[in-house]
Motif scaffolding. Structure first.
Motif, PDB file in Angstrom:
ATOM      1  N   ASP A 182       0.716  -1.162   0.118  1.00  0.00           N
ATOM      2  CA  ASP A 182       0.075  -0.037  -0.050  1.00  0.00           C
ATOM      3  C   ASP A 182       0.856   1.471   0.084  1.00  0.00           C
ATOM      4  O   ASP A 182       0.235   2.331   0.046  1.00  0.00           O
ATOM      5  CB  ASP A 182      -0.852  -0.066   1.012  1.00  0.00           C
ATOM      6  N   GLY A 183       2.095   1.142  -0.227  1.00  0.00           N
ATOM      7  CA  GLY A 183       3.056   2.408  -0.187  1.00  0.00           C
ATOM      8  C   GLY A 183       3.523   2.692   1.360  1.00  0.00           C
ATOM      9  O   GLY A 183       4.226   3.671   1.224  1.00  0.00           O
ATOM     10  N   GLU A 184       2.968   2.141   2.276  1.00  0.00           N
ATOM     11  CA  GLU A 184       3.120   2.483   3.699  1.00  0.00           C
ATOM     12  C   GLU A 184       4.439   1.626   3.951  1.00  0.00           C
ATOM     13  O   GLU A 184       4.825   0.597   3.401  1.00  0.00           O
ATOM     14  CB  GLU A 184       2.214   2.174   4.745  1.00  0.00           C
ATOM     15  N   PRO A 185       5.241   2.006   5.050  1.00  0.00           N
ATOM     16  CA  PRO A 185       6.398   1.221   5.649  1.00  0.00           C
ATOM     17  C   PRO A 185       5.788  -0.145   5.867  1.00  0.00           C
ATOM     18  O   PRO A 185       4.731  -0.499   6.419  1.00  0.00           O
ATOM     19  CB  PRO A 185       6.770   1.945   6.810  1.00  0.00           C
ATOM     20  N   LEU A 186       6.473  -1.369   5.445  1.00  0.00           N
ATOM     21  CA  LEU A 186       6.411  -2.579   5.448  1.00  0.00           C
ATOM     22  C   LEU A 186       6.216  -2.980   6.951  1.00  0.00           C
ATOM     23  O   LEU A 186       7.283  -3.119   7.556  1.00  0.00           O
ATOM     24  CB  LEU A 186       7.359  -3.401   4.641  1.00  0.00           C
ATOM     25  N   SER A 187       5.150  -3.655   7.316  1.00  0.00           N
ATOM     26  CA  SER A 187       5.090  -4.200   8.586  1.00  0.00           C
ATOM     27  C   SER A 187       5.755  -5.576   8.774  1.00  0.00           C
ATOM     28  O   SER A 187       5.820  -6.473   7.851  1.00  0.00           O
ATOM     29  CB  SER A 187       3.488  -4.253   8.969  1.00  0.00           C
ATOM     30  N   ALA A 188       5.885  -6.010   9.984  1.00  0.00           N
ATOM     31  CA  ALA A 188       6.334  -7.382  10.078  1.00  0.00           C
ATOM     32  C   ALA A 188       5.220  -8.259   9.898  1.00  0.00           C
ATOM     33  O   ALA A 188       5.743  -9.714   9.263  1.00  0.00           O
ATOM     34  CB  ALA A 188       6.746  -7.735  11.852  1.00  0.00           C
ATOM     35  N   GLU A 189       4.169  -8.192  10.260  1.00  0.00           N
ATOM     36  CA  GLU A 189       3.018  -8.958   9.987  1.00  0.00           C
ATOM     37  C   GLU A 189       2.942  -9.436   8.189  1.00  0.00           C
ATOM     38  O   GLU A 189       2.694 -10.463   7.828  1.00  0.00           O
ATOM     39  CB  GLU A 189       1.635  -8.645  10.299  1.00  0.00           C
ATOM     40  N   ALA A 190       3.058  -8.205   7.635  1.00  0.00           N
ATOM     41  CA  ALA A 190       2.823  -8.236   6.039  1.00  0.00           C
ATOM     42  C   ALA A 190       4.102  -8.944   5.500  1.00  0.00           C
ATOM     43  O   ALA A 190       3.821  -9.510   4.450  1.00  0.00           O
ATOM     44  CB  ALA A 190       2.643  -6.797   5.674  1.00  0.00           C
ATOM     45  N   HIS A 191       5.180  -9.049   6.056  1.00  0.00           N
ATOM     46  CA  HIS A 191       6.448  -9.476   5.552  1.00  0.00           C
ATOM     47  C   HIS A 191       6.621 -10.774   6.254  1.00  0.00           C
ATOM     48  O   HIS A 191       7.710 -11.455   5.635  1.00  0.00           O
ATOM     49  CB  HIS A 191       7.600  -8.536   5.864  1.00  0.00           C
ATOM     50  N   ALA A 192       5.829 -11.266   7.036  1.00  0.00           N
ATOM     51  CA  ALA A 192       6.210 -12.704   7.546  1.00  0.00           C
ATOM     52  C   ALA A 192       6.365 -13.754   6.356  1.00  0.00           C
ATOM     53  O   ALA A 192       7.245 -14.705   6.932  1.00  0.00           O
ATOM     54  CB  ALA A 192       5.076 -13.023   8.587  1.00  0.00           C
ATOM     55  N   GLY A 193       5.503 -13.700   5.438  1.00  0.00           N
ATOM     56  CA  GLY A 193       5.723 -14.819   4.471  1.00  0.00           C
ATOM     57  C   GLY A 193       6.930 -14.745   3.475  1.00  0.00           C
ATOM     58  O   GLY A 193       7.296 -15.671   2.627  1.00  0.00           O
ATOM     59  N   CYS A 194       7.710 -13.674   3.583  1.00  0.00           N
ATOM     60  CA  CYS A 194       8.908 -13.509   2.507  1.00  0.00           C
ATOM     61  C   CYS A 194      10.002 -14.417   2.830  1.00  0.00           C
ATOM     62  O   CYS A 194      10.236 -14.510   4.269  1.00  0.00           O
ATOM     63  CB  CYS A 194       9.452 -11.874   2.663  1.00  0.00           C
ATOM     64  N   PRO A 195      10.781 -14.933   2.008  1.00  0.00           N
ATOM     65  CA  PRO A 195      11.751 -15.998   2.351  1.00  0.00           C
ATOM     66  C   PRO A 195      12.832 -15.145   3.071  1.00  0.00           C
ATOM     67  O   PRO A 195      13.823 -15.644   3.689  1.00  0.00           O
ATOM     68  CB  PRO A 195      12.206 -16.166   0.853  1.00  0.00           C
ATOM     69  N   GLY A 196      12.804 -13.723   2.847  1.00  0.00           N
ATOM     70  CA  GLY A 196      14.188 -12.914   3.450  1.00  0.00           C
ATOM     71  C   GLY A 196      13.710 -12.471   4.723  1.00  0.00           C
ATOM     72  O   GLY A 196      14.426 -11.443   5.397  1.00  0.00           O
TER      73      GLY A 196
END
Length: 518
Positions: A259-273
């Protein structure tokens, strides 16, 4: 009881005070019958036998124990009652005495070189022993002339200081520690390394800082032990050492989400990185920062900042500044260690200030410092606006919720301390930016006016050192305007020489000179 004693070399008997004559050759002029001593005699009677020499006709010459003799007499009103008081006594054999021995005995009995009082730990052990045998703490307090709080504190200290710590104290010949220091050692009795560091800091005059550092470190380790399994259960990788992160890693706070906002931990949890590491500047123990190990590879991008319109020269300067900042970023572990030391120093310093402000009289330099700051009005003073943050800090330093009301009844000396408290709040608030200790360009360029803040911190810390505050390593680095050298807490200097001992009380303050804040 037999009033007449058989004269063996040293026979113990019980005598009435009426049988004892004061030695006319006694050299002691001041018996120092202080209130504590008199209360002890009144509560316990004479426990340590006096020493006498028989004169014949059931009378004895007092050789040792004049303070006990006269203190015992004060417990009764009439001379008849005083003469009837019984005390234990050792009777000397006159045939074994030589000329002048009376005076030598007085010298040996009363000279500090020949006597050794109990240490604070030994006194605490005695009180603990009495309670352990079943005596109520109230009764112990009554018999020893101490308060119940003092007895309780001593008993707790004796109980917590274990055998390892006692061995360390004995091996080092460290017997001059008061109950406050011993209590802290007992707090860390299960950590031998911490005890060693605390004792080393005590010898260097940096005990309060080390205590705070150890407490913060213990709280941090305990919190991390709780957080680790939580992260593992959530499937989040943890980099214990943030410097092991890949060079491409970026904190989520600097990346854009969908959404253009700073990336939250919850939203990034599925990222391999997705990875966590212990926070660089935690607001509470066990806090973590979240990173993406490779934003470009995993489809994240840094936020695009709208650059202000500038001329070409400004663009070049901004680019150079950005390049310098990137290249001068210090290792995260170094930053975390420095932040930790700075926060520990802040807590210890404010505790020291609270004790100083709680005194009845002010150190002489305070009035001149207050006047100078008001006349020159540096930025910390100019920024005073009575805001909530500074008012709360004043309340913490003084213990008073309404300083103006306290000022109405304060003595002139106390008014000086209250004025100083206001200045202390302004400087401490000014220094609350944790990056004040840093000299690297990345910190200098990212925090507005950090160079000025550091200069104000230098002024403040230099003055505190002048009135007796023991600077920690990170504070000394600020005063010297040098980079902080990360090292083990209170380790020896590079040349192997320990720092000179410094007074741990402001301007020679004593415990009797403090005033409880109400």
């Amino acid at each position: 009881m037999s009033d007449t004693a058989t004269t063996t070399p040293m026979q113990r008997v019980t005598l009435r005070l009426g049988q004892i004559r004061v030695n006319e050759n006694n050299v002691r002029q001041d018996l120092n019958l202080n209130e504590k001593f008199l209360k002890s005699i009144a509560a316990n009677g004479v426990k340590v036998p006096v020493v006498v020499l028989p004169l014949g006709e059931d009378t004895y010459d007092l050789k040792m124990g004049h303070r006990r003799y006269f203190a015992a007499r004060t417990t009764k009103e009439t001379e008849e009652e005083q003469d009837a008081i019984e005390v234990p006594a050792y009777v000397l054999d006159p045939s074994l005495r030589e000329a002048g021995e009376d005076f030598i005995d007085q010298l040996i009995e009363n000279d500090d070189d020949y006597r050794q009082g109990l240490t604070e730990l030994e006194r605490a052990d005695a009180l603990f022993g009495a309670v352990g045998e079943g005596m109520k703490q109230a009764r112990v307090a009554e018999l020893t002339g101490q308060t119940r709080t003092q007895v309780s504190r001593a008993v707790k200290t004796a109980k917590t200081v274990g055998e390892r710590t006692r061995s360390v104290l004995a091996d080092g010949g460290t017997y001059d520690l008061d109950l406050e220091v011993l209590g802290v050692l007992g707090e860390f009795d299960d950590d031998g390394d911490a005890v060693d560091r605390l004792l080393e800091a005590y010898r260097k005059g940096r005990f309060e800082f080390q205590v705070q550092w150890e407490r913060d470190d213990r709280a941090e380790q305990q919190a991390r032990a709780t957080v680790r399994p939580q992260l593992q259960e959530a499937g989040v990788r943890l980099a214990e050492d943030s410097d092991t992160l890949a060079p491409t890693a970026e904190p989520l706070a600097e990346l854009d989400g969908p959404d253009g906002e700073p990336l939250s931990a919850e939203a990034h949890a599925g990222c391999p990185g997705h990875v966590a590491t212990w926070a660089e500047n935690p607001t509470e123990p066990g806090e973590v920062d979240y990173f993406c190990t490779d934003p470009d590879q995993f489809g994240h991008r840094p936020p695009q900042e709208d650059a202000p319109e500038t001329d070409g020269e400004g663009d070049v300067q901004q680019a150079e500044a950005a390049g310098e900042t990137k290249s001068s970023e210090p290792p995260r572990e170094y930053v975390k260690a420095g932040n930790k030391a700075y926060r520990a120093a802040e807590k210890a310093r404010q505790s020291w200030l609270k004790d100083l402000i709680g005194r009845k009289s002010a150190p002489k330099p305070l009035a001149a410092f207050i006047t100078e700051q008001l006349l020159t009005c540096p930025k910390p003073v100019a920024q005073w606006s009575g805001d909530v943050g500074r008012r709360n800090l004043i309340k913490e330093l003084t213990g008073y919720s309404t300083l103006a009301e306290r000022a109405k009844t304060a003595t002139p000396a106390k008014l000086t301390l209250l004025n100083f408290a206001v200045l202390a709040a302004t400087f401490e608030k000014r220094m609350s930016e944790v990056r004040t200790w840093r000299t690297d360009r990345s910190a200098q360029s990212s925090v507005y006016e950090l160079r000025e803040i550091r200069q104000d911190a230098r002024t403040w810390l230099t003055f505190l050192a002048e009135i007796g505050y023991p600077l920690s390593g990170v504070e000394q680095a600020v005063v010297d305007d040098e980079p902080y050298e990360e090292r083990e807490p209170d380790a020896d200097d590079a040349d192997g020489q320990a720092d000179e001992d410094t007074e741990d009380t402001p301007d020679g303050a004593s415990a009797e000179d403090s005033e409880d804040a109400s």
